[in-house]
Each structure stands twice: as structure tokens, then as C-alpha cells.
Design an enzyme around this catalytic site. Structure first.
Site, PDB file in Angstrom:
ATOM      1  N   LEU A 202     110.698  56.588  17.378  1.00 38.95           N
ATOM      2  CA  LEU A 202     109.650  56.024  18.230  1.00 38.95           C
ATOM      3  C   LEU A 202     108.453  56.791  17.133  1.00 38.95           C
ATOM      4  CD1 LEU A 202     110.373  56.280  21.829  1.00 38.95           C
ATOM      5  CD2 LEU A 202     109.939  54.553  20.355  1.00 38.95           C
ATOM      6  N   HIS A 203     107.346  55.683  16.798  1.00 41.31           N
ATOM      7  CA  HIS A 203     105.809  56.227  16.694  1.00 41.31           C
ATOM      8  C   HIS A 203     104.737  55.388  16.503  1.00 41.31           C
ATOM      9  CE1 HIS A 203     107.168  54.576  12.420  1.00 41.31           C
ATOM     10  NE2 HIS A 203     105.449  54.360  12.624  1.00 41.31           N
ATOM     11  N   ARG A 204     105.098  54.170  16.470  1.00 38.95           N
ATOM     12  CA  ARG A 204     103.994  53.870  16.633  1.00 38.95           C
ATOM     13  C   ARG A 204     102.672  53.943  17.588  1.00 38.95           C
ATOM     14  NH1 ARG A 204     105.566  50.653  12.942  1.00 38.95           N
ATOM     15  NH2 ARG A 204     103.733  51.261  11.465  1.00 38.95           N
ATOM     16  N   ASP A 278     110.486  51.284  17.189  1.00 38.77           N
ATOM     17  CA  ASP A 278     109.519  50.650  16.385  1.00 38.77           C
ATOM     18  C   ASP A 278     109.654  50.821  14.809  1.00 38.77           C
ATOM     19  OD1 ASP A 278     108.429  53.562  16.436  1.00 38.77           O
ATOM     20  OD2 ASP A 278     107.801  52.651  17.733  1.00 38.77           O
TER      21      ASP A 278
END
Ligand code: UD1
Ligand code: UDP
Length: 355
Positions: A202-204, A278
Site C-alpha cells: 500500500l502506498h498510493r 495498490d
């Protein structure tokens, strides 16, 4: 012909590595300019070392900041280096601020721009990457589209056919070049047995920078883990780490680790029962490696993965995440990789050196 390779983040280093190797193999005249957008060891240097890439001739210190700050610092530094080096072509890959800065600085100096991975669209202008992609494609002289679908998008935006070449995605080259190494390398065993865990990344910005959305995703992932009795491994990107700390959010039963190197990440992906992500590159890698993916977003610029049945969009609501995970686990992993044969870099450099 003198070529400047401009890059600055983890996925660009990984996806440019086959292009750089091809340039080395052909003994082409080239140099690397690193913008410094990513600078932590495990997002940057680790990949240069592991993939045996040559040292950048220029390393700017763009670092982290607002979009304007990052991009502006890069533009100034890239322009100075390009004025000094006078390359004929600047190659960029992907959709980050480094990519757009490299393309813009070059185009304004009258230097030709080659965009690797051109023609991807999420049609979501809320994503900084979408803005970078559109602008870079419209500045570029050479557009290396990974798939026929991406080529169609570019043609639909009025880009001349002669500028576009369908090459496949260089991530296939990178996976094929490193998959065997990942299997052979002596490493500490994975925390869970093969096929016995889920992998999460997850990093968006649009996911992790919003408390409610991030909390919903974590709650969905924890629910999946509980109901399916599967542990979840989560190498935490620094943007996500920062937000988790700021928001005081608990990751529950999720097994968090530091980001890992490319070979270790390929092992983690290959051993996972399913991947929740993501990330753009991780959606592609899951599809290439034959592991089902659940994308924690409302849209994707990689619709090919969904079309072949390797991926599904789940958004950020816990019930939907659970439903989509069950659906994907019920499918047979029988799709064909739509991103090419692992020779994208060869095609890119062939056509560039003839240009
Ligand atoms: C950037 C790209 C994104 C890409 C991702 C790959 C843009 C707009 N975003 O997002 O498209 O998918 O890289 O991972 O270009 N940080 C560190 N160490 C680092 C770099 C960043 O700790 O080496 C932390 C900083 O707190 C920083 C935050 O991560 O503020 C975000 O970094 P930034 O480069 O702005 O965006 P990413 O989320 O990494
Ligand atoms: N990756 C890695 N270690 C990790 C997580 C990801 O090496 O701990 C690699 C992964 O194999 C993929 C790339 O990073 O090639 C994806 O980068 P990221 O998700 O940061 O960016 P995006 O692809 O979304 O732009």
C-alpha cells in the site's frame, strides 16, 4: 547517439534495469541521472547493488516535499546536467514526478524524449501519476507502449502513429531476468510457508494519505485474514509508515516488515496465495507470476490484468475487499501474461539506435 537515462524511484530503477543492461550490452553511449526522489537505502541503492547497475553520473538531491517542490528541484538539476552533457535523447520510464521532470526539462532544451511504458491511463486526474503520464506522453518523441491497448489510447489522444512502438513491458524482462536468481539465492526462509499467506502493499497517495480510507482498507485486510485464516505479510512503504504513525492507526494482525529488495520481493510474491495491492508494478508482477491479485483501488491503468482474469478492483470498503478476495481465490490461475515476452528492452534500444 548519446542517451541520458533519468530515473528517481524504486519502480523506475527496477523497470529501467533491463534497458540499462541492454545499453551496456550494445556498448551504447549513455549515462544515468538519478533525481534523488527516493533516497532511503531500501528504496534506492539496494536495487543498484542487487541488479548490478552502473553508478549514476549525476545524483540530484530532490528528496521529498510537495509535488511542486519535488518537481521544481528536479527540473533545475536535470536542466543543468543536460546542458552540460548535451545528450541526443532522454529516456524516462513510468509516471512519477521524476519522469515528468526529466521529460519536461529535456523537451524545453530541444532534446528528444523517449517514454518507456507510454499510454497507460486510469482516467483519474485525482492521481498525481495520471497527470505525469498524460503530460509525459504528449511531450515525448518516442512512445514505447507496453501493450496494443496502450497504443490505442495514445492514438485516441491524437498522438502520431509513427511515434508509437508496442514493445511489451520491461517489467517482464526484469522478472524473467531475476526470477531464477530469486529461487536459487540462499536466504532466510519466508515467515510463512509457500501458498500459506497473503501479501499486501500500500502506498498510493489517494489511499494512505486519508485516514478513513486507510482505516477501511486495514479493516478489510484484517477481516480477510481472520475469515480465511491466512496471515498477511506487509512490507511497509515509507509513505504508508509515515501516515500510520501520524494517524495512530493499528495494523491489527497484519505481519508488517520493512520494504525488501527485489529478489526477496519476487520470492514473497511467488509464494503468496494472493496479493492485495495498490501498486502498479505489483499488479503486473502478480499477473506475470500467476498469482491472483486484488487491487485496493477504484480504477487501474493496468486493465489488461483484469481482462485476463488475474486481477480485480476492490476499492477500499471492507465487505467488498472480502468479497473480491474470495472471488479471486475461487478462480483458476490460468491466464496468459499480456505484457510481452521479456524482450521489451531489446525492442526499445533497437528502435532508438535506428532513430
Ligand atoms: C512515488 C511516486 C509514485 C510511485 C512511488 C513508488 C510521484 C508523484 N509518486 O510515490 O508514483 O508509485 O514513488 O514507490 O512521483 N520517503 C522516504 N524515503 C525515500 C522516499 C520517500 O522515507 O527514499 C517518504 C517521505 O516521507 C516522503 C514520502 O515517503 O514524503 C513520499 O515520497 P514521494 O517520493 O513523494 O512519493 P511516493 O509515495 O514514494
Ligand atoms: N518492490 C520491492 N520491494 C518491496 C515492495 C515492492 O522490490 O518491498 C518492487 C516490486 O517488485 C515492483 C516495484 O517495487 O517491481 C513496485 O514499486 P511501487 O509499488 O513502489 O511503485 P508503483 O509500481 O506503484 O509505481
Amino acid at each position: 547517439m548519446k542517451i541520458a537515462v533519468v530515473l528517481g524511484t524504486r519502480p523506475e530503477i527496477i523497470k529501467m534495469s533491463p534497458v540499462i543492461k541492454e545499453l551496456e550490452r550494445r556498448k551504447a553511449s549513455f549515462f544515468i541521472l538519478h533525481t534523488g526522489q527516493h533516497y532511503s537505502y531500501y528504496l534506492d541503492m539496494v536495487f543498484f547493488k542487487q541488479l548490478s547497475l552502473p553508478k549514476p553520473r549525476y545524483r540530484l538531491d530532490a528528496g521529498s516535499g510537495s509535488h511542486a517542490e519535488e518537481t521544481a528541484r528536479m527540473l533545475v538539476g536535470i536542466e543543468a546536467a543536460l546542458v552540460k552533457e548535451k545528450p541526443d535523447v532522454v529516456l524516462v520510464e513510468g509516471d512519477t514526478n521524476s519522469v515528468f521532470a526529466g521529460a519536461l526539462a529535456a523537451a524545453k532544451l530541444g532534446i528528444r524524449v523517449g517514454h518507456v511504458e507510454a499510454g497507460l491511463r486510469s482516467y483519474d486526474r485525482g492521481m498525481p501519476e495520471e497527470i505525469n503520464r498524460v503530460l509525459t506522453d504528449h511531450i515525448a518523441d518516442y512512445l514505447y507502449a507496453p501493450t496494443p491497448e496502450a497504443r490505442k489510447i495514445l492514438l485516441g489522444e491524437g498522438i502520431r502513429e509513427a511515434k508509437i512502438l508496442v514493445t511489451g513491458n520491461t517489467i517482464v524482462d526484469a522478472v524473467y531476468q531475476n526470477r531464477k536468481l530469486a529461487e536459487q539465492e540462499e536466504r532466510e526462509p519466508l515467515p510463512f510457508p509457500d501458498g500459506g499467506y497473503l501479501l499486501l502493499t500500500l502506498h498510493r497517495q489517494e489511499n494512505v494519505d486519508h485516514w478513513e480510507r486507510l482505516a477501511n482498507i486495514l479493516s478489510g485486510v484484517n477481516r480477510v485474514s481472520r475469515e480465511l485464516s491466512l496471515p498477511v505479510v506487509f512490507p511497509v512503504h515509507p509513505r504508508a509508515r509515515k501516515r500510520l504513525n501520524e494517524f495512530g492507526l493499528d495494523t491489527g494482525n497484519i505481519h508488517t516488515i520493512e520494504p525488501v529488495d527485489f529478489l526477496q520481493f519476487l520470492r514473497l510474491e511467488s509464494g503468496a496465495k494472493l496479493i492485495m495491492t495498490d501498486s502498479g508494478g505489483v499488479q503486473e508482477e502478480a499477473c506475470i507470476l500467476g498469482i491472483p491479485a486484488v487491487t485496493l483501488r477504484d480504477n487501474t491503468e493496468r486493465p489488461e490484468t483484469v481482462a485476463v482474469g488475474a486481477n480485480i478492483l476492490a476499492g477500499a470498503q471492507p465487505e467488498k475487499i472480502l468479497e473480491m478476495t474470495k472471488l479471486m481465490l475461487g478462480r483458476k490461475n490460468e491466464w496468459t501474461n499480456p505484457f510481452g515476452d521479456g524482450r521489451a528492452a531489446e525492442r526499445i534500444i533497437d528502435s532508438l539506435l535506428e532513430a
